[in-house]
Write a protein that holds these residues in place. Structure first.
Motif, PDB file in Angstrom:
ATOM      1  N   TYR A 175       0.836  -1.209   0.000  1.00  0.00           N
ATOM      2  CA  TYR A 175       0.000   0.000   0.000  1.00  0.00           C
ATOM      3  C   TYR A 175       0.868   1.255   0.000  1.00  0.00           C
ATOM      4  N   ALA A 208      -5.538  -0.848   6.097  1.00  0.00           N
ATOM      5  CA  ALA A 208      -6.191   0.463   6.194  1.00  0.00           C
ATOM      6  C   ALA A 208      -6.130   0.989   7.615  1.00  0.00           C
ATOM      7  N   PRO A 219      -6.588   5.010   2.803  1.00  0.00           N
ATOM      8  CA  PRO A 219      -7.202   4.628   1.526  1.00  0.00           C
ATOM      9  C   PRO A 219      -8.587   5.253   1.390  1.00  0.00           C
TER      10      PRO A 219
END
Length: 383
Positions: A175, A208, A219
């Motif tokens: 990510y 997240a 996100p």
């Protein structure tokens, strides 16, 4: 995933599956057996037929004697139900830097998609032990094409070679890479969503949460498909659906025994995200679950906690489906309908984000509205 007897070549098995699912509904019902109803839910004919064909195999569930054997079985069986490769979607492999070494990944780009599109970082399911880029290739192609987004699939390290929290570390590294290299990937850094199925859904939610609590960019959206969210508690759905519905009770013990064998760690929010104190930091979320799934009740509880924490969440309980339906795009119609619904949720979530409020265009605009339809058993919770 279901297969026919192993002595039959896989290409023949695939042909048999297609032929059976193409039969008239009365014939398919005759093969599948009388409608199956449990806990006020009726199993979809497509799901019951697939499980009936699975009963021709000695193995019940996803586990095997060894992780290697289970991985091989998944690699062989997924193509049986995933369907023909979805095109036109460009796919290229890349390596993401990680603390323990490069993390393999694959970037999917639908034909004609402009630069600066949204991105979905996707983590595959498989109990943190099985699954890879190939097992979820067609699902990622489906999401990319019909949602009009780029998809970055992450081949995180698997247990038992790399136990908890190795997968968590790789998921977060992927990510961070997507955020830092958005321009290089051709995506809008303000419209990066995370998603995954089963163990991958767990990693998406955990990533997240980890990013938000560390003060890193959050996100835009979460796409969670029957995620594992609590390893600390055994719930009623595990008793009701722990045998005969693909993911079994013994599978769950087998996966957890490889991924996180220490019971003291089962309450760690990096594994059991349901137990995190501050779920309110999570972004808007679409959470889909299956009615005939051992994970059903923990997903219901997670959805409730999200709403109570102030997270905007749309909850979809497919009462008539089983765990693993997102990989079954090539058989029947019901599984594909459910994934089309997830596509619609992803498109809406990205379009309604502040950066995407004007829409992202792309060649697949409107696809989710035009194709497929939700089945019975929809529940929506918003906050």
């Amino acid at each position: 995933m279901p297969t026919l007897p192993r002595s039959i070549p896989y290409r023949v098995q695939a042909a048999v599956l297609r032929a059976v699912f193409a039969l008239p509904e009365p014939v398919r019902r005759l093969i599948a057996g009388p409608p199956l109803r449990i806990d006020g839910q009726e199993l979809a004919l497509d799901a019951q037929l697939l499980l009936r064909l699975q009963s021709l195999v000695e193995q019940d569930g996803l586990a095997a004697d060894t992780p290697e054997a289970a991985r091989a079985a998944m690699a062989a069986s997924v193509p049986m139900v995933a369907g023909e490769r979805i095109e036109p979607v460009d796919a290229r492999d890349l390596l993401i830097p990680g603390d323990a070494g490069p993390i393999p990944a694959r970037l999917y780009q639908p034909e004609g998609l402009a630069e600066g599109s949204p991105l979905l970082v996707y983590y595959h399911g498989g109990g943190w032990v099985i699954g890879d880029l190939e097992s979820h290739d067609n699902l990622c192609r489906f999401l990319a094409k019909h949602a009009g987004v780029r998809v970055l699939a992450v081949d995180y390290r698997l247990a038992p070679e790399h136990p908890f929290p190795a997968a968590v570390d790789d998921a977060l590294a992927a990510y961070r890479y997507a955020v830092a290299h958005a321009e290089e990937l051709g995506v809008d850094p303000a419209r990066i969503a995370l998603g995954g199925d089963s163990a991958g859904g767990n990693l998406a939610a955990v990533t997240a949460h980890g990013a938000a609590t560390r003060g890193e960019p959050r996100p835009t959206f979460l796409l969670l498909i029957y995620p594992a969210v609590d390893a600390s508690t055994r719930r009623r759905s595990r008793e009701l659906f722990g045998h005969g519905f693909l993911l079994t009770d013994s599978d769950m013990d087998w996966f957890m025994g490889h991924y996180c064998p220490d019971p003291e760690s089962h309450r760690d929010p990096r594994l059991s995200i349901l137990l995190a104190e501050d779920l309110g930091v999570l972004p808007p979320t679409y959470l889909a679950m299956s009615g005939f799934d051992p994970l059903r009740d923990e997903d219901e509880e997670f959805a409730k906690r999200l709403a109570e924490s102030g997270v905007s969440v749309v909850v979809r309980r497919h009462d008539d489906l089983i765990h693993g339906y997102a990989n079954m795009l090539g058989v029947g119609r019901r599984f594909r309908e459910a994934v089309f619904e997830a596509v619609g949720a992803l498109r809406a979530g990205l379009a309604l984000s502040p950066a995407g409020a004007t829409g992202n265009g792309g060649p697949a605009a409107g696809a989710a509205a035009d194709r497929g339809s939700p089945g019975d058993g929809a529940d929506q919770v918003t906050s």
